[in-house]
Design an enzyme around this catalytic site. Structure first.
Site, PDB file in Angstrom:
ATOM      1  N   CYS A   1       0.358  -1.983   1.825  1.00  0.00           N
ATOM      2  CA  CYS A   1      -0.450  -3.204   1.766  1.00  0.00           C
ATOM      3  C   CYS A   1       0.163  -4.344   2.580  1.00  0.00           C
ATOM      4  O   CYS A   1       0.832  -5.232   2.035  1.00  0.00           O
ATOM      5  CB  CYS A   1      -0.709  -3.675   0.343  1.00  0.00           C
ATOM      6  SG  CYS A   1      -2.047  -4.899   0.350  1.00  0.00           S
TER       7      CYS A   1
ATOM      8  N   CYS B   1      -7.838  -4.532   3.389  1.00  0.00           N
ATOM      9  CA  CYS B   1      -6.850  -5.402   2.762  1.00  0.00           C
ATOM     10  C   CYS B   1      -7.583  -6.597   2.156  1.00  0.00           C
ATOM     11  O   CYS B   1      -8.074  -7.448   2.893  1.00  0.00           O
ATOM     12  CB  CYS B   1      -5.837  -5.857   3.809  1.00  0.00           C
ATOM     13  SG  CYS B   1      -4.427  -6.629   3.042  1.00  0.00           S
TER      14      CYS B   1
HETATM   15  P1  FAD Z   1       1.821   6.165  -4.660  1.00  0.00           P
HETATM   16  O1  FAD Z   1       0.540   5.770  -5.316  1.00  0.00           O
HETATM   17  O2  FAD Z   1       2.945   5.208  -4.673  1.00  0.00           O
HETATM   18  O3  FAD Z   1       2.234   7.559  -5.308  1.00  0.00           O
HETATM   19  C1  FAD Z   1       3.341   8.313  -4.889  1.00  0.00           C
HETATM   20  C2  FAD Z   1       3.693   9.241  -6.045  1.00  0.00           C
HETATM   21  O4  FAD Z   1       4.674  10.186  -5.617  1.00  0.00           O
HETATM   22  C3  FAD Z   1       4.290   8.476  -7.219  1.00  0.00           C
HETATM   23  O5  FAD Z   1       3.562   8.743  -8.391  1.00  0.00           O
HETATM   24  C4  FAD Z   1       5.732   9.001  -7.317  1.00  0.00           C
HETATM   25  O6  FAD Z   1       6.203   9.088  -8.643  1.00  0.00           O
HETATM   26  C5  FAD Z   1       5.582  10.373  -6.677  1.00  0.00           C
HETATM   27  N1  FAD Z   1       6.828  10.882  -6.103  1.00  0.00           N
HETATM   28  C6  FAD Z   1       7.747  10.216  -5.364  1.00  0.00           C
HETATM   29  N2  FAD Z   1       8.761  11.038  -5.025  1.00  0.00           N
HETATM   30  C7  FAD Z   1       8.474  12.247  -5.554  1.00  0.00           C
HETATM   31  C8  FAD Z   1       9.135  13.519  -5.524  1.00  0.00           C
HETATM   32  N3  FAD Z   1      10.303  13.686  -4.895  1.00  0.00           N
HETATM   33  N4  FAD Z   1       8.534  14.557  -6.149  1.00  0.00           N
HETATM   34  C9  FAD Z   1       7.326  14.408  -6.785  1.00  0.00           C
HETATM   35  N5  FAD Z   1       6.679  13.226  -6.842  1.00  0.00           N
HETATM   36  C10 FAD Z   1       7.238  12.151  -6.240  1.00  0.00           C
HETATM   37  N6  FAD Z   1      -3.839  -1.053  -1.656  1.00  0.00           N
HETATM   38  C11 FAD Z   1      -5.133  -1.430  -1.501  1.00  0.00           C
HETATM   39  O7  FAD Z   1      -5.962  -0.598  -1.133  1.00  0.00           O
HETATM   40  N7  FAD Z   1      -5.523  -2.709  -1.737  1.00  0.00           N
HETATM   41  C12 FAD Z   1      -4.663  -3.657  -2.182  1.00  0.00           C
HETATM   42  O8  FAD Z   1      -5.069  -4.803  -2.411  1.00  0.00           O
HETATM   43  C13 FAD Z   1      -3.306  -3.288  -2.373  1.00  0.00           C
HETATM   44  N8  FAD Z   1      -2.421  -4.199  -2.804  1.00  0.00           N
HETATM   45  C14 FAD Z   1      -1.145  -3.797  -3.100  1.00  0.00           C
HETATM   46  C15 FAD Z   1      -0.270  -4.733  -3.639  1.00  0.00           C
HETATM   47  C16 FAD Z   1       1.011  -4.363  -3.996  1.00  0.00           C
HETATM   48  C17 FAD Z   1       1.956  -5.387  -4.569  1.00  0.00           C
HETATM   49  C18 FAD Z   1       1.420  -3.012  -3.825  1.00  0.00           C
HETATM   50  C19 FAD Z   1       2.802  -2.579  -4.256  1.00  0.00           C
HETATM   51  C20 FAD Z   1       0.568  -2.073  -3.275  1.00  0.00           C
HETATM   52  C21 FAD Z   1      -0.736  -2.459  -2.894  1.00  0.00           C
HETATM   53  N9  FAD Z   1      -1.628  -1.559  -2.314  1.00  0.00           N
HETATM   54  C22 FAD Z   1      -2.927  -1.942  -2.095  1.00  0.00           C
HETATM   55  C23 FAD Z   1      -1.146  -0.274  -1.773  1.00  0.00           C
HETATM   56  C24 FAD Z   1      -1.487   0.944  -2.617  1.00  0.00           C
HETATM   57  O9  FAD Z   1      -1.107   0.768  -3.956  1.00  0.00           O
HETATM   58  C25 FAD Z   1      -0.764   2.152  -2.010  1.00  0.00           C
HETATM   59  O10 FAD Z   1      -1.068   2.234  -0.631  1.00  0.00           O
HETATM   60  C26 FAD Z   1      -1.156   3.454  -2.681  1.00  0.00           C
HETATM   61  O11 FAD Z   1      -0.798   3.436  -4.047  1.00  0.00           O
HETATM   62  C27 FAD Z   1      -0.491   4.634  -1.973  1.00  0.00           C
HETATM   63  O12 FAD Z   1      -0.773   5.830  -2.642  1.00  0.00           O
HETATM   64  P2  FAD Z   1       0.230   7.075  -2.495  1.00  0.00           P
HETATM   65  O13 FAD Z   1      -0.328   8.130  -3.356  1.00  0.00           O
HETATM   66  O14 FAD Z   1       0.479   7.334  -1.067  1.00  0.00           O
HETATM   67  O15 FAD Z   1       1.588   6.532  -3.118  1.00  0.00           O
END
Ligand code: FAD
Length: 396
Positions: A163, A340
């Site tokens: 983000c 965003c």
């Molecule tokens: P995540 O959702 O972080 O999931 C990754 C997962 O992998 C986690 O559950 C973790 O436990 C797991 N994991 C890590 N390592 C391992 C391992 N070795 N083995 C097994 N599992 C593991 N997005 C928007 O669309 N709009 C917004 O307004 C927005 N605002 C945001 C504001 C903030 C403050 C933050 C922090 C994020 C924001 N985001 C926003 C971004 C959004 O939350 C992320 O882009 C999204 O969650 C990414 O998804 P992901 O599955 O790639 O990662």
């Protein structure tokens, strides 16, 4: 060794959403999701939690409740990948083999890369806070409330982050809050970013610069936070252009930490030079291993890392994986769509939506670069519902 048809590494936004799409498109698939955390988080709402609008508990659900029916949850952590042998190594329970692998491990927060940060972040009285984790987001609101005078600094690092707009959103909320509390004339608000401008998509830049000017925020670009001296309440920045070190005193320091690909990917053989899982930017299929796919923050997809991007990536990836499974050519191409929701104050928001070419791809017929209450309401009340009841169920 246990075997599953599809192993999904990570049960965050990307892992759960893609699992739900796969099971909707082809019920009966044998899918295992490897995820160590017993809780699942809706991270986008942390901006408003940091701003005191919601309690952090609204962002949390039991992981068990978001695992799609029909998928197997393996509560463990992946310790290594062996793509040559279709195997992942688990921290606790041996190894798993797969026919297809989807890597969705998210992005790693590197709190330790800034001396002084790990020991001060979120600790009462330090003034150092961050919206970037469930553990620390409460400290942002506490620090804002305690702020009566002095300097409040909001940082954005030089690394890729999730983000890209979140570091400035909390700056606008805090400035608005200080005004409402009647302390604004005693507080200097500084947005210190390693980037060379307020936002990387030209369409939204004039409107955001107008917010910065109207709110009298001092924007310091090309300033990368490199050290915190908690005892003196000083933050040290390195200028990206000259290399010069600049020290600023603070009473409040909201830190967006440096981030990188998860360490386990850096040595996995699946990553590019940065460790991001090296996939085709259209199909999300791995460039070397056709039975491996990736999406979300840990992927090499050259777009802004958001949950909104995953909403478009997940159905496309599911189609492409099923195509490969049925000996067809993957053809559902992701165009880099991301979004965003730039909160510009309590009750106002610019909804940026764009693609790989940084071209606006806006949902609504009106000019989304204008600040609107309706878009703020969408973020605060609409998008969380779409997340929990649509995206994670493979319906949105
Ligand atoms: P995540 O959702 O972080 O999931 C990754 C997962 O992998 C986690 O559950 C973790 O436990 C797991 N994991 C890590 N390592 C391992 C391992 N070795 N083995 C097994 N599992 C593991 N997005 C928007 O669309 N709009 C917004 O307004 C927005 N605002 C945001 C504001 C903030 C403050 C933050 C922090 C994020 C924001 N985001 C926003 C971004 C959004 O939350 C992320 O882009 C999204 O969650 C990414 O998804 P992901 O599955 O790639 O990662």
């Amino acid at each position: 060794m246990k075997h599953h048809q599809i192993v999904i590494a990570g049960g965050g936004t990307a892992g759960i959403t893609v699992a739900a799409h796969l099971l909707t498109k082809q019920p009966g698939l044998d899918i295992a999701i490897v995820e160590p955390s017993s809780k699942h988080y809706y991270q986008p709402i942390w901006t408003l939690v940091g701003g005191g609008v919601f309690q952090k508990e609204v962002s949390e659900r039991d992981q068990a409740d978001v695992i799609p029916p029909g998928a197997t949850w393996i509560q463990d952590r992946i310790a290594g990948f062996d793509a040559e042998h279709n195997t992942v190594q688990l921290e606790q329970a041996g190894a798993l083999t797969y026919d297809y692998l989807i890597v969705a491990l998210g992005i790693q927060l590197d709190w330790n890369k800034i001396p002084g940060l790990a020991e001060s972040i979120g600790k009462p009285g330090t003034g150092v806070c961050s919206n970037y984790s469930y553990q620390t987001v409460g400290s942002t609101w506490a620090t804002m409330q305690a702020m009566k005078k002095g300097t409040a600094i909001f940082t954005q690092p030089s690394t890729p982050i999730k983000c890209g707009g979140a570091p400035q959103k909390i700056c606008y909320l805090a400035e608005d809050y200080f005004q409402r509390q009647g302390v604004r004339d005693k507080v200097d608000v500084v947005f210190a970013s390693a980037a060379d401008g307020i936002f990387h998509v030209p369409h939204y830049v004039p409107a955001l610069n107008a917010v910065i000017a109207r709110r009298h925020i001092s924007a310091r670009y090309k300033h990368d936070l490199v050290e915190i001296k908690p005892d003196q309440k000083q933050a040290v920045f390195k200028r990206m252009d000259t290399g010069e070190l600049v020290t600023m005193g603070y009473e409040m320091l909201h830190v967006t930490p440096p981030m990188s690909a998860p360490d386990v990917l850096k040595t996995s053989g699946l990553g590019n030079e940065g460790g991001w899982v090296n996939v085709d930017k259209g199909t999300m299929q791995h460039v070397a291993y056709p039975n491996v796919f990736s999406l979300g923050d840990c992927s090499s997809l050259p777009t802004s890392k958001t949950g909104a991007a995953i909403r478009k990536q997940a159905p496309a990836l599911a189609d492409n994986l099923l195509a490969v499974m049925h000996h067809r050519t993957p053809s559902h191409l992701y165009d880099g769509y991301t979004s965003c929701p730039l909160v510009t104050g309590y009750g106002s928001l610019i909804l940026a939506e764009f693609d790989y070419d940084k071209k606006p791809t806006e949902t609504f017929a009106f000019d989304q670069s204008k600040e609107r209450y309706s878009m703020y309401a969408l973020k605060a009340y609409g998008l969380p519902q779409i997340y929990w009841h649509g995206m994670l169920k493979g319906r949105a």
